[in-house]
Design a protein around this motif. Sequence first.
Motif, PDB file in Angstrom:
ATOM      1  N   THR A  26       0.808  -1.223   0.000  1.00  0.00           N
ATOM      2  CA  THR A  26       0.000   0.000   0.000  1.00  0.00           C
ATOM      3  C   THR A  26       0.842   1.273   0.000  1.00  0.00           C
ATOM      4  O   THR A  26       0.357   2.335  -0.353  1.00  0.00           O
ATOM      5  CB  THR A  26      -0.936   0.027   1.217  1.00  0.00           C
ATOM      6  N   SER A  27       2.089   1.174   0.373  1.00  0.00           N
ATOM      7  CA  SER A  27       2.947   2.357   0.398  1.00  0.00           C
ATOM      8  C   SER A  27       3.120   2.919  -1.012  1.00  0.00           C
ATOM      9  O   SER A  27       3.304   2.174  -1.977  1.00  0.00           O
ATOM     10  CB  SER A  27       4.328   2.005   0.969  1.00  0.00           C
ATOM     11  N   THR A  28       3.029   4.250  -1.136  1.00  0.00           N
ATOM     12  CA  THR A  28       3.327   4.901  -2.413  1.00  0.00           C
ATOM     13  C   THR A  28       4.700   5.560  -2.378  1.00  0.00           C
ATOM     14  O   THR A  28       5.077   6.274  -3.302  1.00  0.00           O
ATOM     15  CB  THR A  28       2.271   5.968  -2.736  1.00  0.00           C
ATOM     16  N   GLU A  29       5.433   5.312  -1.294  1.00  0.00           N
ATOM     17  CA  GLU A  29       6.772   5.888  -1.168  1.00  0.00           C
ATOM     18  C   GLU A  29       7.791   4.907  -1.735  1.00  0.00           C
ATOM     19  O   GLU A  29       8.043   3.860  -1.143  1.00  0.00           O
ATOM     20  CB  GLU A  29       7.087   6.197   0.293  1.00  0.00           C
ATOM     21  N   MET A  30       8.336   5.245  -2.881  1.00  0.00           N
ATOM     22  CA  MET A  30       9.359   4.413  -3.508  1.00  0.00           C
ATOM     23  C   MET A  30      10.674   5.160  -3.558  1.00  0.00           C
ATOM     24  O   MET A  30      10.710   6.372  -3.803  1.00  0.00           O
ATOM     25  CB  MET A  30       8.953   4.000  -4.921  1.00  0.00           C
ATOM     26  N   ASP A  56      20.053   6.972   3.625  1.00  0.00           N
ATOM     27  CA  ASP A  56      19.644   6.452   4.932  1.00  0.00           C
ATOM     28  C   ASP A  56      20.463   5.198   5.259  1.00  0.00           C
ATOM     29  O   ASP A  56      20.602   4.305   4.429  1.00  0.00           O
ATOM     30  CB  ASP A  56      18.154   6.110   4.889  1.00  0.00           C
ATOM     31  N   PRO A  57      21.037   5.124   6.472  1.00  0.00           N
ATOM     32  CA  PRO A  57      21.904   3.990   6.824  1.00  0.00           C
ATOM     33  C   PRO A  57      21.253   2.616   6.644  1.00  0.00           C
ATOM     34  O   PRO A  57      21.905   1.671   6.203  1.00  0.00           O
ATOM     35  CB  PRO A  57      22.268   4.253   8.281  1.00  0.00           C
ATOM     36  N   LEU A  58      19.964   2.484   7.000  1.00  0.00           N
ATOM     37  CA  LEU A  58      19.301   1.191   6.837  1.00  0.00           C
ATOM     38  C   LEU A  58      19.136   0.835   5.361  1.00  0.00           C
ATOM     39  O   LEU A  58      19.365  -0.317   4.967  1.00  0.00           O
ATOM     40  CB  LEU A  58      17.937   1.198   7.531  1.00  0.00           C
ATOM     41  N   ASP A  64       9.337   2.677   9.006  1.00  0.00           N
ATOM     42  CA  ASP A  64      10.767   2.889   9.256  1.00  0.00           C
ATOM     43  C   ASP A  64      11.629   1.844   8.552  1.00  0.00           C
ATOM     44  O   ASP A  64      12.856   1.850   8.706  1.00  0.00           O
ATOM     45  CB  ASP A  64      11.054   2.837  10.761  1.00  0.00           C
ATOM     46  N   ASP A  65      11.001   0.964   7.804  1.00  0.00           N
ATOM     47  CA  ASP A  65      11.717  -0.114   7.139  1.00  0.00           C
ATOM     48  C   ASP A  65      11.560   0.012   5.623  1.00  0.00           C
ATOM     49  O   ASP A  65      10.962   0.965   5.123  1.00  0.00           O
ATOM     50  CB  ASP A  65      11.183  -1.466   7.620  1.00  0.00           C
ATOM     51  N   TYR A  66      12.105  -0.956   4.896  1.00  0.00           N
ATOM     52  CA  TYR A  66      12.050  -0.962   3.434  1.00  0.00           C
ATOM     53  C   TYR A  66      11.697  -2.360   2.937  1.00  0.00           C
ATOM     54  O   TYR A  66      11.974  -3.361   3.602  1.00  0.00           O
ATOM     55  CB  TYR A  66      13.399  -0.556   2.835  1.00  0.00           C
ATOM     56  N   ILE A  67      11.080  -2.411   1.758  1.00  0.00           N
ATOM     57  CA  ILE A  67      10.789  -3.670   1.088  1.00  0.00           C
ATOM     58  C   ILE A  67      11.406  -3.606  -0.309  1.00  0.00           C
ATOM     59  O   ILE A  67      11.103  -2.697  -1.088  1.00  0.00           O
ATOM     60  CB  ILE A  67       9.268  -3.916   0.964  1.00  0.00           C
ATOM     61  N   ALA A  68      12.281  -4.551  -0.616  1.00  0.00           N
ATOM     62  CA  ALA A  68      12.929  -4.567  -1.930  1.00  0.00           C
ATOM     63  C   ALA A  68      11.922  -4.931  -3.018  1.00  0.00           C
ATOM     64  O   ALA A  68      11.101  -5.830  -2.849  1.00  0.00           O
ATOM     65  CB  ALA A  68      14.086  -5.552  -1.939  1.00  0.00           C
TER      66      ALA A  68
END
Length: 388
Positions: free
Chosen positions: A192-196, A240-242, A270-274
């Motif tokens: 659902t995130s639109t932040e890429m 971002d370090p992560l 606060d996380d990321y999905i490849a």
Amino acid sequence: MNYIVISPYYPQNFQKFSIELAKQGITVLGIGQEPYDQLGHELQEAMTEYFRVSNLEDLDEVKRAVAFLFYKHGPIDRIESQNEYWLEMDAQLRTQFNVFGPKNEDIEKTKFKSKMKEIFRTAGVPVTPGRVVTTDEEVEEAVERLGLPLIAKPDNGVGAAATYKLEEPRSVREFLANWDRSVAYFLEPFVTSTEMCTFDGLVDAEGNIVWATSFDYTDTPLNILLQQKGFAYYTQMEVDPLLRQYGEAAVKAFGMKERFFHIEFFRNGDDYIAVEYNNRPAGAFAIDVYNFGYSRDLFRDYASLVAGNGFPEADGPVNHALAIARRDRFNYQISKEELLERYAANLKASLRMPEAFAELQGNDMFIFTSDDLDVIHNIIRDVETLAE
């Protein structure tokens, strides 16, 4: 060193690739289908020889061209296009002639989304679960196990092309009605995130990252394509370090050497999905955006790396660099002329997008820079606001 460049003429902003290789003393041998007279003086001067083929899509014809250049100039050290469209052929040529760089078995890692996901997973990089489907029964099973909504993409494919969003049973039926069963699809839960964002950069001949950056999209490529929205992305001044941790782990796991990489992620709180590992630089004018933001000439820097002369220092300061496009079909609140005058101090380029990229990215592309992210956001607003 003998370096074969596939399609040295197109895209136009990649011509500098051949020119910078030649400046490093590398023998540049071009293979393309454009007439020699069309290439222009600077590109002609960069190439020791240009072999014109009647159809660059004809692998056998291109292989004969490589064999001729091998016979005439001696062993070939590199074969490269830097272009998504030719990556598979590049690998087939390297495999056939045993040339340094990704071979057929290496390109499989980035060719199939299912294999890509597994590599991300083994590297400890978060991904969504997914399933490859080749039959109607497998689609039904994937829907039952993964739930809706889902995204359906060709397992072997790039970008947002031929992508379906499966939100309810009706859209599943529509997908099945349009699906060519000869094409395997990869189904995964819709994020659902639109932040890429991305983790992009360059690795040397040992696979070490020598330069890296990150940029944020203002919306997902799928939304932009489906809704014909404005296209924009801007580089970050610091990664971002992560995100860097995940990106570096992915680069190591994929194991590519002396190449650009372009890895897409969803920002998930606060996380990321490849999402995808692309074994080349980001497309269209992204190299130019990087150059303006980081005060670099990345094709020059890449050529220096290939020639064994190391990776040069930047030419100046780091800024945010924004690439933003408009579509011919819309009327905007601020005219192009007023826009370019208002932000003249920030403007680096005003470009016409090649037709191959226009559907996804728009028609007029502008590149701006600033060390102030608020200025970047103001420019995005002024470029994208439609006339009432």
